[in-house]
Design a protein around this motif. Sequence first.
Motif, PDB file in Angstrom:
ATOM      1  N   GLY A   1       0.786  -1.226   0.000  1.00  0.00           N
ATOM      2  CA  GLY A   1       0.000   0.000   0.000  1.00  0.00           C
ATOM      3  C   GLY A   1       0.814   1.270   0.000  1.00  0.00           C
ATOM      4  O   GLY A   1       0.338   2.308   0.461  1.00  0.00           O
ATOM      5  N   THR A   2       2.025   1.241  -0.558  1.00  0.00           N
ATOM      6  CA  THR A   2       2.876   2.440  -0.615  1.00  0.00           C
ATOM      7  C   THR A   2       2.577   3.188  -1.911  1.00  0.00           C
ATOM      8  O   THR A   2       3.297   3.063  -2.899  1.00  0.00           O
ATOM      9  N   LYS A   3       1.545   4.019  -1.898  1.00  0.00           N
ATOM     10  CA  LYS A   3       1.040   4.625  -3.126  1.00  0.00           C
ATOM     11  C   LYS A   3       1.966   5.711  -3.684  1.00  0.00           C
ATOM     12  O   LYS A   3       1.936   5.990  -4.877  1.00  0.00           O
ATOM     13  N   ASP A   4       2.733   6.354  -2.820  1.00  0.00           N
ATOM     14  CA  ASP A   4       3.625   7.435  -3.278  1.00  0.00           C
ATOM     15  C   ASP A   4       5.070   7.119  -2.907  1.00  0.00           C
ATOM     16  O   ASP A   4       5.816   7.985  -2.441  1.00  0.00           O
ATOM     17  N   PHE A   5       5.471   5.886  -3.109  1.00  0.00           N
ATOM     18  CA  PHE A   5       6.775   5.457  -2.623  1.00  0.00           C
ATOM     19  C   PHE A   5       7.913   6.250  -3.259  1.00  0.00           C
ATOM     20  O   PHE A   5       8.781   6.775  -2.563  1.00  0.00           O
ATOM     21  N   GLU A   6       7.930   6.371  -4.574  1.00  0.00           N
ATOM     22  CA  GLU A   6       9.050   7.029  -5.236  1.00  0.00           C
ATOM     23  C   GLU A   6       9.129   8.517  -4.876  1.00  0.00           C
ATOM     24  O   GLU A   6      10.202   9.045  -4.618  1.00  0.00           O
ATOM     25  N   TYR A   7       7.984   9.165  -4.849  1.00  0.00           N
ATOM     26  CA  TYR A   7       7.994  10.587  -4.506  1.00  0.00           C
ATOM     27  C   TYR A   7       8.480  10.794  -3.066  1.00  0.00           C
ATOM     28  O   TYR A   7       9.323  11.651  -2.786  1.00  0.00           O
ATOM     29  N   CYS A   8       7.946  10.005  -2.115  1.00  0.00           N
ATOM     30  CA  CYS A   8       8.335  10.149  -0.707  1.00  0.00           C
ATOM     31  C   CYS A   8       9.800   9.813  -0.501  1.00  0.00           C
ATOM     32  O   CYS A   8      10.489  10.433   0.325  1.00  0.00           O
ATOM     33  N   LEU A   9      10.304   8.835  -1.266  1.00  0.00           N
ATOM     34  CA  LEU A   9      11.705   8.477  -1.148  1.00  0.00           C
ATOM     35  C   LEU A   9      12.609   9.617  -1.620  1.00  0.00           C
ATOM     36  O   LEU A   9      13.578   9.970  -0.943  1.00  0.00           O
ATOM     37  N   THR A  10      12.291  10.200  -2.772  1.00  0.00           N
ATOM     38  CA  THR A  10      13.113  11.310  -3.258  1.00  0.00           C
ATOM     39  C   THR A  10      12.997  12.513  -2.335  1.00  0.00           C
ATOM     40  O   THR A  10      13.971  13.258  -2.141  1.00  0.00           O
ATOM     41  N   GLU A  11      11.843  12.719  -1.756  1.00  0.00           N
ATOM     42  CA  GLU A  11      11.682  13.812  -0.792  1.00  0.00           C
ATOM     43  C   GLU A  11      12.607  13.597   0.405  1.00  0.00           C
ATOM     44  O   GLU A  11      13.270  14.530   0.881  1.00  0.00           O
ATOM     45  N   TYR A  12      12.662  12.362   0.898  1.00  0.00           N
ATOM     46  CA  TYR A  12      13.565  12.058   2.015  1.00  0.00           C
ATOM     47  C   TYR A  12      15.018  12.252   1.609  1.00  0.00           C
ATOM     48  O   TYR A  12      15.818  12.816   2.364  1.00  0.00           O
ATOM     49  N   VAL A  13      15.384  11.806   0.410  1.00  0.00           N
ATOM     50  CA  VAL A  13      16.766  11.926  -0.055  1.00  0.00           C
ATOM     51  C   VAL A  13      17.188  13.384  -0.118  1.00  0.00           C
ATOM     52  O   VAL A  13      18.297  13.759   0.300  1.00  0.00           O
ATOM     53  N   VAL A  14      16.306  14.237  -0.647  1.00  0.00           N
ATOM     54  CA  VAL A  14      16.625  15.662  -0.734  1.00  0.00           C
ATOM     55  C   VAL A  14      16.919  16.231   0.653  1.00  0.00           C
ATOM     56  O   VAL A  14      17.911  16.951   0.843  1.00  0.00           O
ATOM     57  N   LYS A  15      16.087  15.918   1.614  1.00  0.00           N
ATOM     58  CA  LYS A  15      16.286  16.450   2.960  1.00  0.00           C
ATOM     59  C   LYS A  15      17.506  15.834   3.640  1.00  0.00           C
ATOM     60  O   LYS A  15      18.203  16.506   4.416  1.00  0.00           O
ATOM     61  N   ALA A  16      17.779  14.563   3.355  1.00  0.00           N
ATOM     62  CA  ALA A  16      18.941  13.922   3.954  1.00  0.00           C
ATOM     63  C   ALA A  16      20.239  14.440   3.361  1.00  0.00           C
ATOM     64  O   ALA A  16      21.275  14.464   4.044  1.00  0.00           O
ATOM     65  N   GLN A  17      20.222  14.837   2.087  1.00  0.00           N
ATOM     66  CA  GLN A  17      21.425  15.388   1.468  1.00  0.00           C
ATOM     67  C   GLN A  17      21.785  16.750   2.046  1.00  0.00           C
ATOM     68  O   GLN A  17      22.958  17.132   2.032  1.00  0.00           O
ATOM     69  N   ALA A  18      20.811  17.476   2.524  1.00  0.00           N
ATOM     70  CA  ALA A  18      21.067  18.798   3.112  1.00  0.00           C
ATOM     71  C   ALA A  18      20.345  18.882   4.458  1.00  0.00           C
ATOM     72  O   ALA A  18      19.324  19.565   4.588  1.00  0.00           O
ATOM     73  N   PRO A  19      20.856  18.195   5.465  1.00  0.00           N
ATOM     74  CA  PRO A  19      20.113  18.097   6.734  1.00  0.00           C
ATOM     75  C   PRO A  19      19.954  19.424   7.458  1.00  0.00           C
ATOM     76  O   PRO A  19      19.039  19.577   8.256  1.00  0.00           O
ATOM     77  N   ASP A  20      20.828  20.402   7.194  1.00  0.00           N
ATOM     78  CA  ASP A  20      20.740  21.680   7.889  1.00  0.00           C
ATOM     79  C   ASP A  20      19.986  22.741   7.100  1.00  0.00           C
ATOM     80  O   ASP A  20      19.846  23.883   7.554  1.00  0.00           O
ATOM     81  N   HIS A  21      19.506  22.380   5.921  1.00  0.00           N
ATOM     82  CA  HIS A  21      18.831  23.361   5.065  1.00  0.00           C
ATOM     83  C   HIS A  21      17.339  23.372   5.357  1.00  0.00           C
ATOM     84  O   HIS A  21      16.722  22.328   5.553  1.00  0.00           O
ATOM     85  N   HIS A  22      16.768  24.566   5.373  1.00  0.00           N
ATOM     86  CA  HIS A  22      15.324  24.703   5.572  1.00  0.00           C
ATOM     87  C   HIS A  22      14.663  24.884   4.214  1.00  0.00           C
ATOM     88  O   HIS A  22      14.887  25.878   3.531  1.00  0.00           O
TER      89      HIS A  22
END
Length: 980
Positions: free
Chosen positions: A755-776
């Motif tokens: 039931g992971t309907k937005d898996f790819e989008y949520c994964l890339t969203e996490y990757v973006v935030k993890a690549q720049a953990p101090d960025h708002h």
Amino acid sequence: MTKFECPACKTPALSYQGYRTHLRLSQNPACQQLFHLLHSYVPSDSSDSDELTEPEDNPDNDVHPVTFEGDYFGSSYTPEDFGQSQDAEETVANCQGSLPDLNLDSDSSDEEEYNTDIDAAEQAILEVLPETSRGAPALTPYQDNGDEQSGVEEFSSSSIRRQAIDERLRNAIHIEKFPSALAGAPIHQRRQDNDLRYQADVSDETNNLYAPCSSRLEWEFVRWAKLRGPGATAMTELLKIDGFSERLGLSFTTNNGLNTLIDTLPDRPRFCREEILIAGHSFEFYYRNIIDCIKALWGDPEFAPYLVFAPERHYQDREKEVRLYHEMHTGDWWWEIQEEFEKSHSGATIIPVIISSDKTQVTLFRNKTAYPVYMTIGNLPKFIRRKPSRYAQILIAYLPTTKLTQIKVKASRRRILANLFHTCMSFVINPLIPAGKDGMNLSSGDGAVRRGFPIFAGFVGDYPEQLLVTARKNSECPVGDAERDELGDLDSECIPRDIVPLRQALRSVKNGYDAFYKACSAAGIKPVQNVFWLNLPHTNIHLCITPDVLHQLFQGTEHAQICQLMLGIVIDMRLPNGLSSDRLIHAVRSVLDFLYLAQYPVHSTETLKSLDNVLQRFHDNKQIFVDLGIRQHFNIPKIHYCKHYTSFIKRLGTTDNYSTEYTERLHIDTTKDAYAATNRKDEFRQMTVWLERKEKVAQHDHYIQRRLEGTTIPSTFDLVMMRHPPVLVPHRELLMSKHPSVASVTFSRLLSAYGTKDFEYCLTEYVVKAQAPDHHFTAASLRVAIDRIGFVPFYKVAVYHRIKFTEHDPYSTTRSTEFVADAIHVEPERKDKYGRPVPGRFDTVLIKVNSNNDFSGVKGYRVGQVRCVFTLPKAALKEWFPLPHVQPAKYLVYIDWFTQFKHGPEPNHLMYKVCHAFRPGEDARLASVVPVENIHQSVHLYPKFGPVAPQEWKSSNVLDYCDTFFLNDFLDRSTYATVY
């Protein structure tokens, strides 16, 4: 009226949709009438019609509730019994048509005009509603100067107060020492500590560490044989295997030889056999000298760093206005006894003696029983006393278990059994009389000698045991003189009984039985001879009868599991005869709050007030059970005893100092296993010998471990925890399996099965935030960054079906000893080995949503449903995270979110309401990928059942079918410590 506020109950809402949802779900009759009236004006194609349309108005609705027939109390009722009278229906009918036309589909952006129309509609309804329907429900739990709403406000604000109070429990404490520096001080120091003297008793010429065993291997075998091994016959057969003893280098070839070797170890307190003659009947029982047992505990080097020698008063503030209670030495009893002893024995060391007894079965058949009695001392911290492997509780007696069936008169039988119990206990307890008056020298494990005075401080047992000890009759209070027909009255006086007239009555036995019987009857006790506590110094037995959480509140583990679900069941329950469910909900909530608050490992004067308040709330609302015909009265001793909890916590420390739960666990080691090791002939003699040998082996094992480690000093952390435990702050450790449950799952399979309907989008969203953990990130910049990453360079991941945490019990006094497991299941539908379908399971969890680790209540958390637990492929890690100092979490979870905790708990039952969260303007669930470390714990959600639960709802699909839930804060102690 505020922008979105219910005119009937004044409940605020953030939006009109939320306001309409409130009307639909409310149990308030006025709110229900508002909903039905407004509902009749909503066009069928309006934006919120799917949510607001009732099943009977929508024949295509796929949820078909079960027709309500009868009730939960075994009777049938008409709609009028539930407040659906003809008058109410006429009122609604007459009101229709009086409302202005609400153009809810209008594209107008004029919000003020929109709200004005709503207000006008509501005002029109209020004008025709009965006066009693315009405010809160007619039945409220409290009245305060005629203000019906005051009780609801007080009840709903209790969670806010608990949050503030519990936060203060975590602050630094201020300790007031006992005024006399001599209290508990050593009188001299021996040259050798107890370990050196023990070494001298066991060492051979070669100074062998494992003596009397010849080698480490032989010692390991001896330890296994006595602590974990089989019975005597099986052990002899094992040792007779040709070459077995020779290859292991054992100095014995039979079980008798093994026992002979163990018998050379230094003695533990030995059991004595005694025969007692009562009413012409002879009984035997086994007991130990209680003074020897106290010396064994006091002198154990394992306990030397932890012993407490003098009382203290702990406070939460410098002004010493908020008192703290946790360990036994922080209670009032020890301080008062120390003051009394300072007048005649300056420098005395008080030894609080805690006795517990409980009859238990040792066989599954034939009803064979044993009657063990245990002893420990309050100088040891409670986290040591309650752990069986520390051997801080000593078995001091096996009492006779005869039923005296040969005596046909029940009254005579009961009287003889009571005399038998007290006579046997007198053999056990009487050595405390001279020791408590004159004192005795005690050497602790470090060699320090103190003048100790053992004083009987507490008795731990269930209600029948409490009556037996105090010589009281059934249905009476073992503490005070409350009348039987006043036990259910919280305001009735129940002062602890004065021990002086009781002793005078019991000593009148020398005047003959008639005089003795009359004196005991006048004093309100049974005519029992040889009462064991009669001459104990500084002891009032009625002030020693400690609370029993296990039997008084939980009544065993089965009832504890019922308590987890009870509140959610009664929330939407419709009661007969038009009775409001408010009192039922408040009564149940108050009982559950009392149960959990009573188990706090640290109490303050503030938390004790909360304990008294919830007990008062139960009594204010308990009449509902009488009105429903469930009870006729509440003159129940266990309910009555709850009023004594606060005074005993102040006197002897928190309830985990004296719980029968600990002795229940000891039954396995000291009684059931001991009986299983016998040949069922003269079993108690064999059981005592078996237990002595087991204790010797355990004592020697602790000695060897101390020698190998080279120290008996505990960690600073342990000492800090002992003096001021960090109440309600659990510490968790993640445990993941070494290998994934499924090594390769494609994205399409994740969608269809997990039931992971937005898996790819949520994964890339996490990757973006993890690549720049101090960025708002703003919404726009996040969108740009996600688009920059583009497609996901892989199409499958390794998934895990289980997350496991080991958690330090937040109700424990130290993090180093108490662990509970928390497992989170994330499994798709499958088939068992017989080909039968097994529904999928995707648990709900509480997730940290910011970096603040010092959360209070639900602040900083949000509920989510775990859909998938996975790891990123190594190739993706190299491509997305080339820098070694910027790396993602090893384990990630895909979460379907529920709504945030924007408001406080629901005012009636104090649970938080959550709903499925959706992406703005879409019907897709709001989802994210977060590190598994962000999960705080698993949680349980109650579905909002309504008056009748739809047939289609099952445990496997209710999270999908239901849209509104309540967060269960009574799932376990960890949840209660977090959710408020």
